[in-house]
Design a protein around this motif. Structure first.
Motif, mmCIF file in Angstrom:
data_model
loop_
_atom_site.group_PDB
_atom_site.id
_atom_site.type_symbol
_atom_site.label_atom_id
_atom_site.label_comp_id
_atom_site.label_asym_id
_atom_site.label_seq_id
_atom_site.Cartn_x
_atom_site.Cartn_y
_atom_site.Cartn_z
ATOM 1 N N GLN A 123 39.565 28.143 -31.934
ATOM 2 C CA GLN A 123 38.806 26.909 -31.716
ATOM 3 C C GLN A 123 39.233 26.179 -30.448
ATOM 4 O O GLN A 123 38.457 25.423 -29.854
ATOM 5 C CB GLN A 123 38.965 25.977 -32.926
ATOM 6 N N SER A 124 40.463 26.388 -29.993
ATOM 7 C CA SER A 124 40.951 25.701 -28.791
ATOM 8 C C SER A 124 40.386 26.288 -27.506
ATOM 9 O O SER A 124 40.459 25.672 -26.436
ATOM 10 C CB SER A 124 42.475 25.748 -28.748
ATOM 11 N N HIS A 125 39.815 27.488 -27.557
ATOM 12 C CA HIS A 125 39.265 28.119 -26.352
ATOM 13 C C HIS A 125 37.835 27.646 -26.115
ATOM 14 O O HIS A 125 37.021 27.648 -27.047
ATOM 15 C CB HIS A 125 39.304 29.645 -26.495
ATOM 16 N N PRO A 126 37.505 27.262 -24.878
ATOM 17 C CA PRO A 126 36.148 26.727 -24.644
ATOM 18 C C PRO A 126 35.057 27.775 -24.795
ATOM 19 O O PRO A 126 33.912 27.439 -25.117
ATOM 20 C CB PRO A 126 36.235 26.212 -23.204
ATOM 21 N N THR A 167 42.585 33.884 -27.125
ATOM 22 C CA THR A 167 43.840 33.130 -27.056
ATOM 23 C C THR A 167 45.001 34.033 -27.441
ATOM 24 O O THR A 167 44.821 35.046 -28.150
ATOM 25 C CB THR A 167 43.797 31.933 -28.018
ATOM 26 N N PRO A 168 46.232 33.713 -26.985
ATOM 27 C CA PRO A 168 47.395 34.533 -27.349
ATOM 28 C C PRO A 168 47.617 34.615 -28.856
ATOM 29 O O PRO A 168 47.909 35.695 -29.398
ATOM 30 C CB PRO A 168 48.553 33.837 -26.644
ATOM 31 N N ARG A 209 32.267 31.379 -34.032
ATOM 32 C CA ARG A 209 31.512 30.149 -34.274
ATOM 33 C C ARG A 209 31.703 29.619 -35.684
ATOM 34 O O ARG A 209 31.539 28.421 -35.927
ATOM 35 C CB ARG A 209 30.017 30.412 -34.033
ATOM 36 N N SER A 210 32.011 30.511 -36.637
ATOM 37 C CA SER A 210 32.200 30.102 -38.037
ATOM 38 C C SER A 210 33.038 31.155 -38.739
ATOM 39 O O SER A 210 33.201 32.284 -38.238
ATOM 40 C CB SER A 210 30.854 29.921 -38.753
#
Length: 450
Positions: A342-345, A375-376, A350-351
């Motif tokens: 969720q932190s990645h733009p 993300t890592p 999405r769900s």
């Protein structure tokens, strides 16, 4: 270490109720107090009866030596060593190397109830009884095939012969030819169904739409006519129509045939405007797709596929564990992936329901690449989910393979045992016929000499 006294070997009786038995050459002295713990058993009856009651003794044993006070039994001494344990330990365990079915007959002779058997022996006994029932059913089927000429009426004889022709490829050369023809028809039909979808091999109809080539349709029609004739003949010759209708393989055969005639009826009987309806076209397309069920007809001609089916049935517990492991892993890792991404733009998660698809293809080591972490933490989660998926899939595989191998070897042994049993029955019947013939010849010679 045993603390309960075991039976001892003696040369004579010592106390009242003690008896000496000789089981197949093995001489054992048994204590009357121990035998009376099971008063309905044969040994307890011998212990309580008088030595002068010769009639009762003759019904309980094979022979009796009044001088030595010894009872003789022409029975298996190894089985008896297991049976006398019930008088000292209140349970019986069948030792390795003893046939469980023969052991049950020994227990019946010694009048010992089967409830005293150990739990492991009960399960082993039930397994052997199932094997004997399977052998009996196979022997019955073989004998029914051999007794075609003994049917009551001519119609029954023709029906039995037709059933053997359609269902027993090993019964005759024509039956083998029909089985090979049916097998080749299935393969040709499946290949035609696949090849007919190639655009380069299709032709345009009056409306400019691509349809199947007429040659492919002709081959398809011939195969379906063969399937229809085969199904009808098997239905007519079946000795049990109800069982035939409830059979899974026969249901598959019907599903293979039915779409062809439904589509043919809609094409020939339906009007042009009716066939142009979207719902009707979709229904016809769905019925055409059902043609893939014909590939399951191969199981009728392949003992390996049948064995695989039965092995999977016996592995339902392992398959359930596999689905449970995968289900838990999919739910956990998809939720973690959704949270971590969720932190990645530009996140692709999405769900959580959408993340289920990523978890499935990752844990099953497919990895299409349409959705992946960026993300890592998400990548670490993907690596862990991949390893857990490999472990979850690998754990139940060995029991499933073992069930397949055990069941396959078991079926081979049962088939061999059934054929051997039939050969013994035929040999016994030939010997009886030969002995009766000799008796008849002797009687004729006696009458001629008189």
């Amino acid at each position: 270490m045993w603390t309960i006294p075991k039976p001892k070997y003696r040369n004579a009786l010592s106390e009242e109720g003690d008896i000496t038995v000789n089981i197949g050459g093995v001489r054992v002295v048994l204590f009357g107090d121990d035998l009376r713990r099971y008063p309905e058993s044969r040994l307890a009856e011998l212990s309580s009866c008088s030595a002068q009651n010769s009639e009762l003794i003759s019904t309980l044993c094979d022979d009796f030596d009044p001088l030595r006070g010894e009872f003789y039994f022409d029975r298996d001494p190894d089985s008896f060593k297991c049976i006398i344990d019930v008088y000292y330990f209140d349970e019986i365990h069948i030792k390795t190397g003893i046939c469980p079915i023969c052991f049950i007959k020994e227990m019946e002779f010694w009048k010992i109830d089967q409830s005293v058997l150990d739990e492991c022996c009960k399960s082993y006994l039930s397994e052997k009884e199932e094997e004997l029932n399977e052998i009996a059913s196979k022997v019955k089927a073989i004998l029914e095939d051999l007794d075609v000429d003994q049917c009551i009426t001519r119609t029954q004889r023709y029906q039995r012969s037709l059933w053997r022709l359609m269902e027993k490829p090993d019964s005759s050369l024509p039956a083998r030819f029909i089985a090979i023809t049916s097998f080749l028809s299935i393969l040709v039909s499946a290949v035609v169904m696949c090849v007919s979808t190639i655009p380069e091999l299709q032709v345009a109809n009056a409306e400019g739409k691509l349809v199947e080539h007429p040659t492919m349709e002709a081959i398809e029609t011939v195969c379906m006519l063969w399937f229809t004739v085969e199904f009808v003949l098997r239905l007519v010759s079946s000795p049990n129509k109800w069982r035939f209708a409830l059979s899974i393989m026969n249901t598959i055969d019907f599903m293979v045939i039915m779409p062809f005639y439904v589509v043919l009826s809609l094409t020939l009987l339906g009007t042009t405007s009716m066939m142009e309806l979207v719902n009707v076209q979709q229904a016809v397309q769905a019925l055409r797709i059902m043609r893939i069920a014909r590939i399951f007809k191969l199981a009728r001609h392949s003992s390996g596929l049948q064995t695989l089916t039965y092995a999977l049935k016996r592995s339902l517990k392992e398959l359930g564990l596999l689905l449970m492991y995968m289900g838990v892993g999919i739910f956990v890792f998809s939720a973690l992936a959704y949270t971590m991404e969720q932190s990645h733009p530009e996140t692709l998660f999405r769900s959580i329901p959408q993340s289920f698809w990523w978890a499935i293809i990752t844990m099953t080591t497919v990895g299409y690449g349409d959705i992946y972490p960026k993300t890592p933490l998400g990548k670490c989660n993907a690596a862990v989910s991949f390893l857990c998926g490999v472990i979850a899939i690998a754990l139940p595989i060995h029991p499933i393979i073992n069930n397949f191998v055990v069941f396959y070897n078991k079926q081979k042994v049962l088939e061999t045992a059934a054929k051997h049993e039939v050969e013994l029955m035929e040999l016994k019947s030939d010997e009886e016929a030969h002995s009766q013939k000799q008796i008849h010849q002797s009687a004729c010679l006696c009458q001629g000499s008189e």
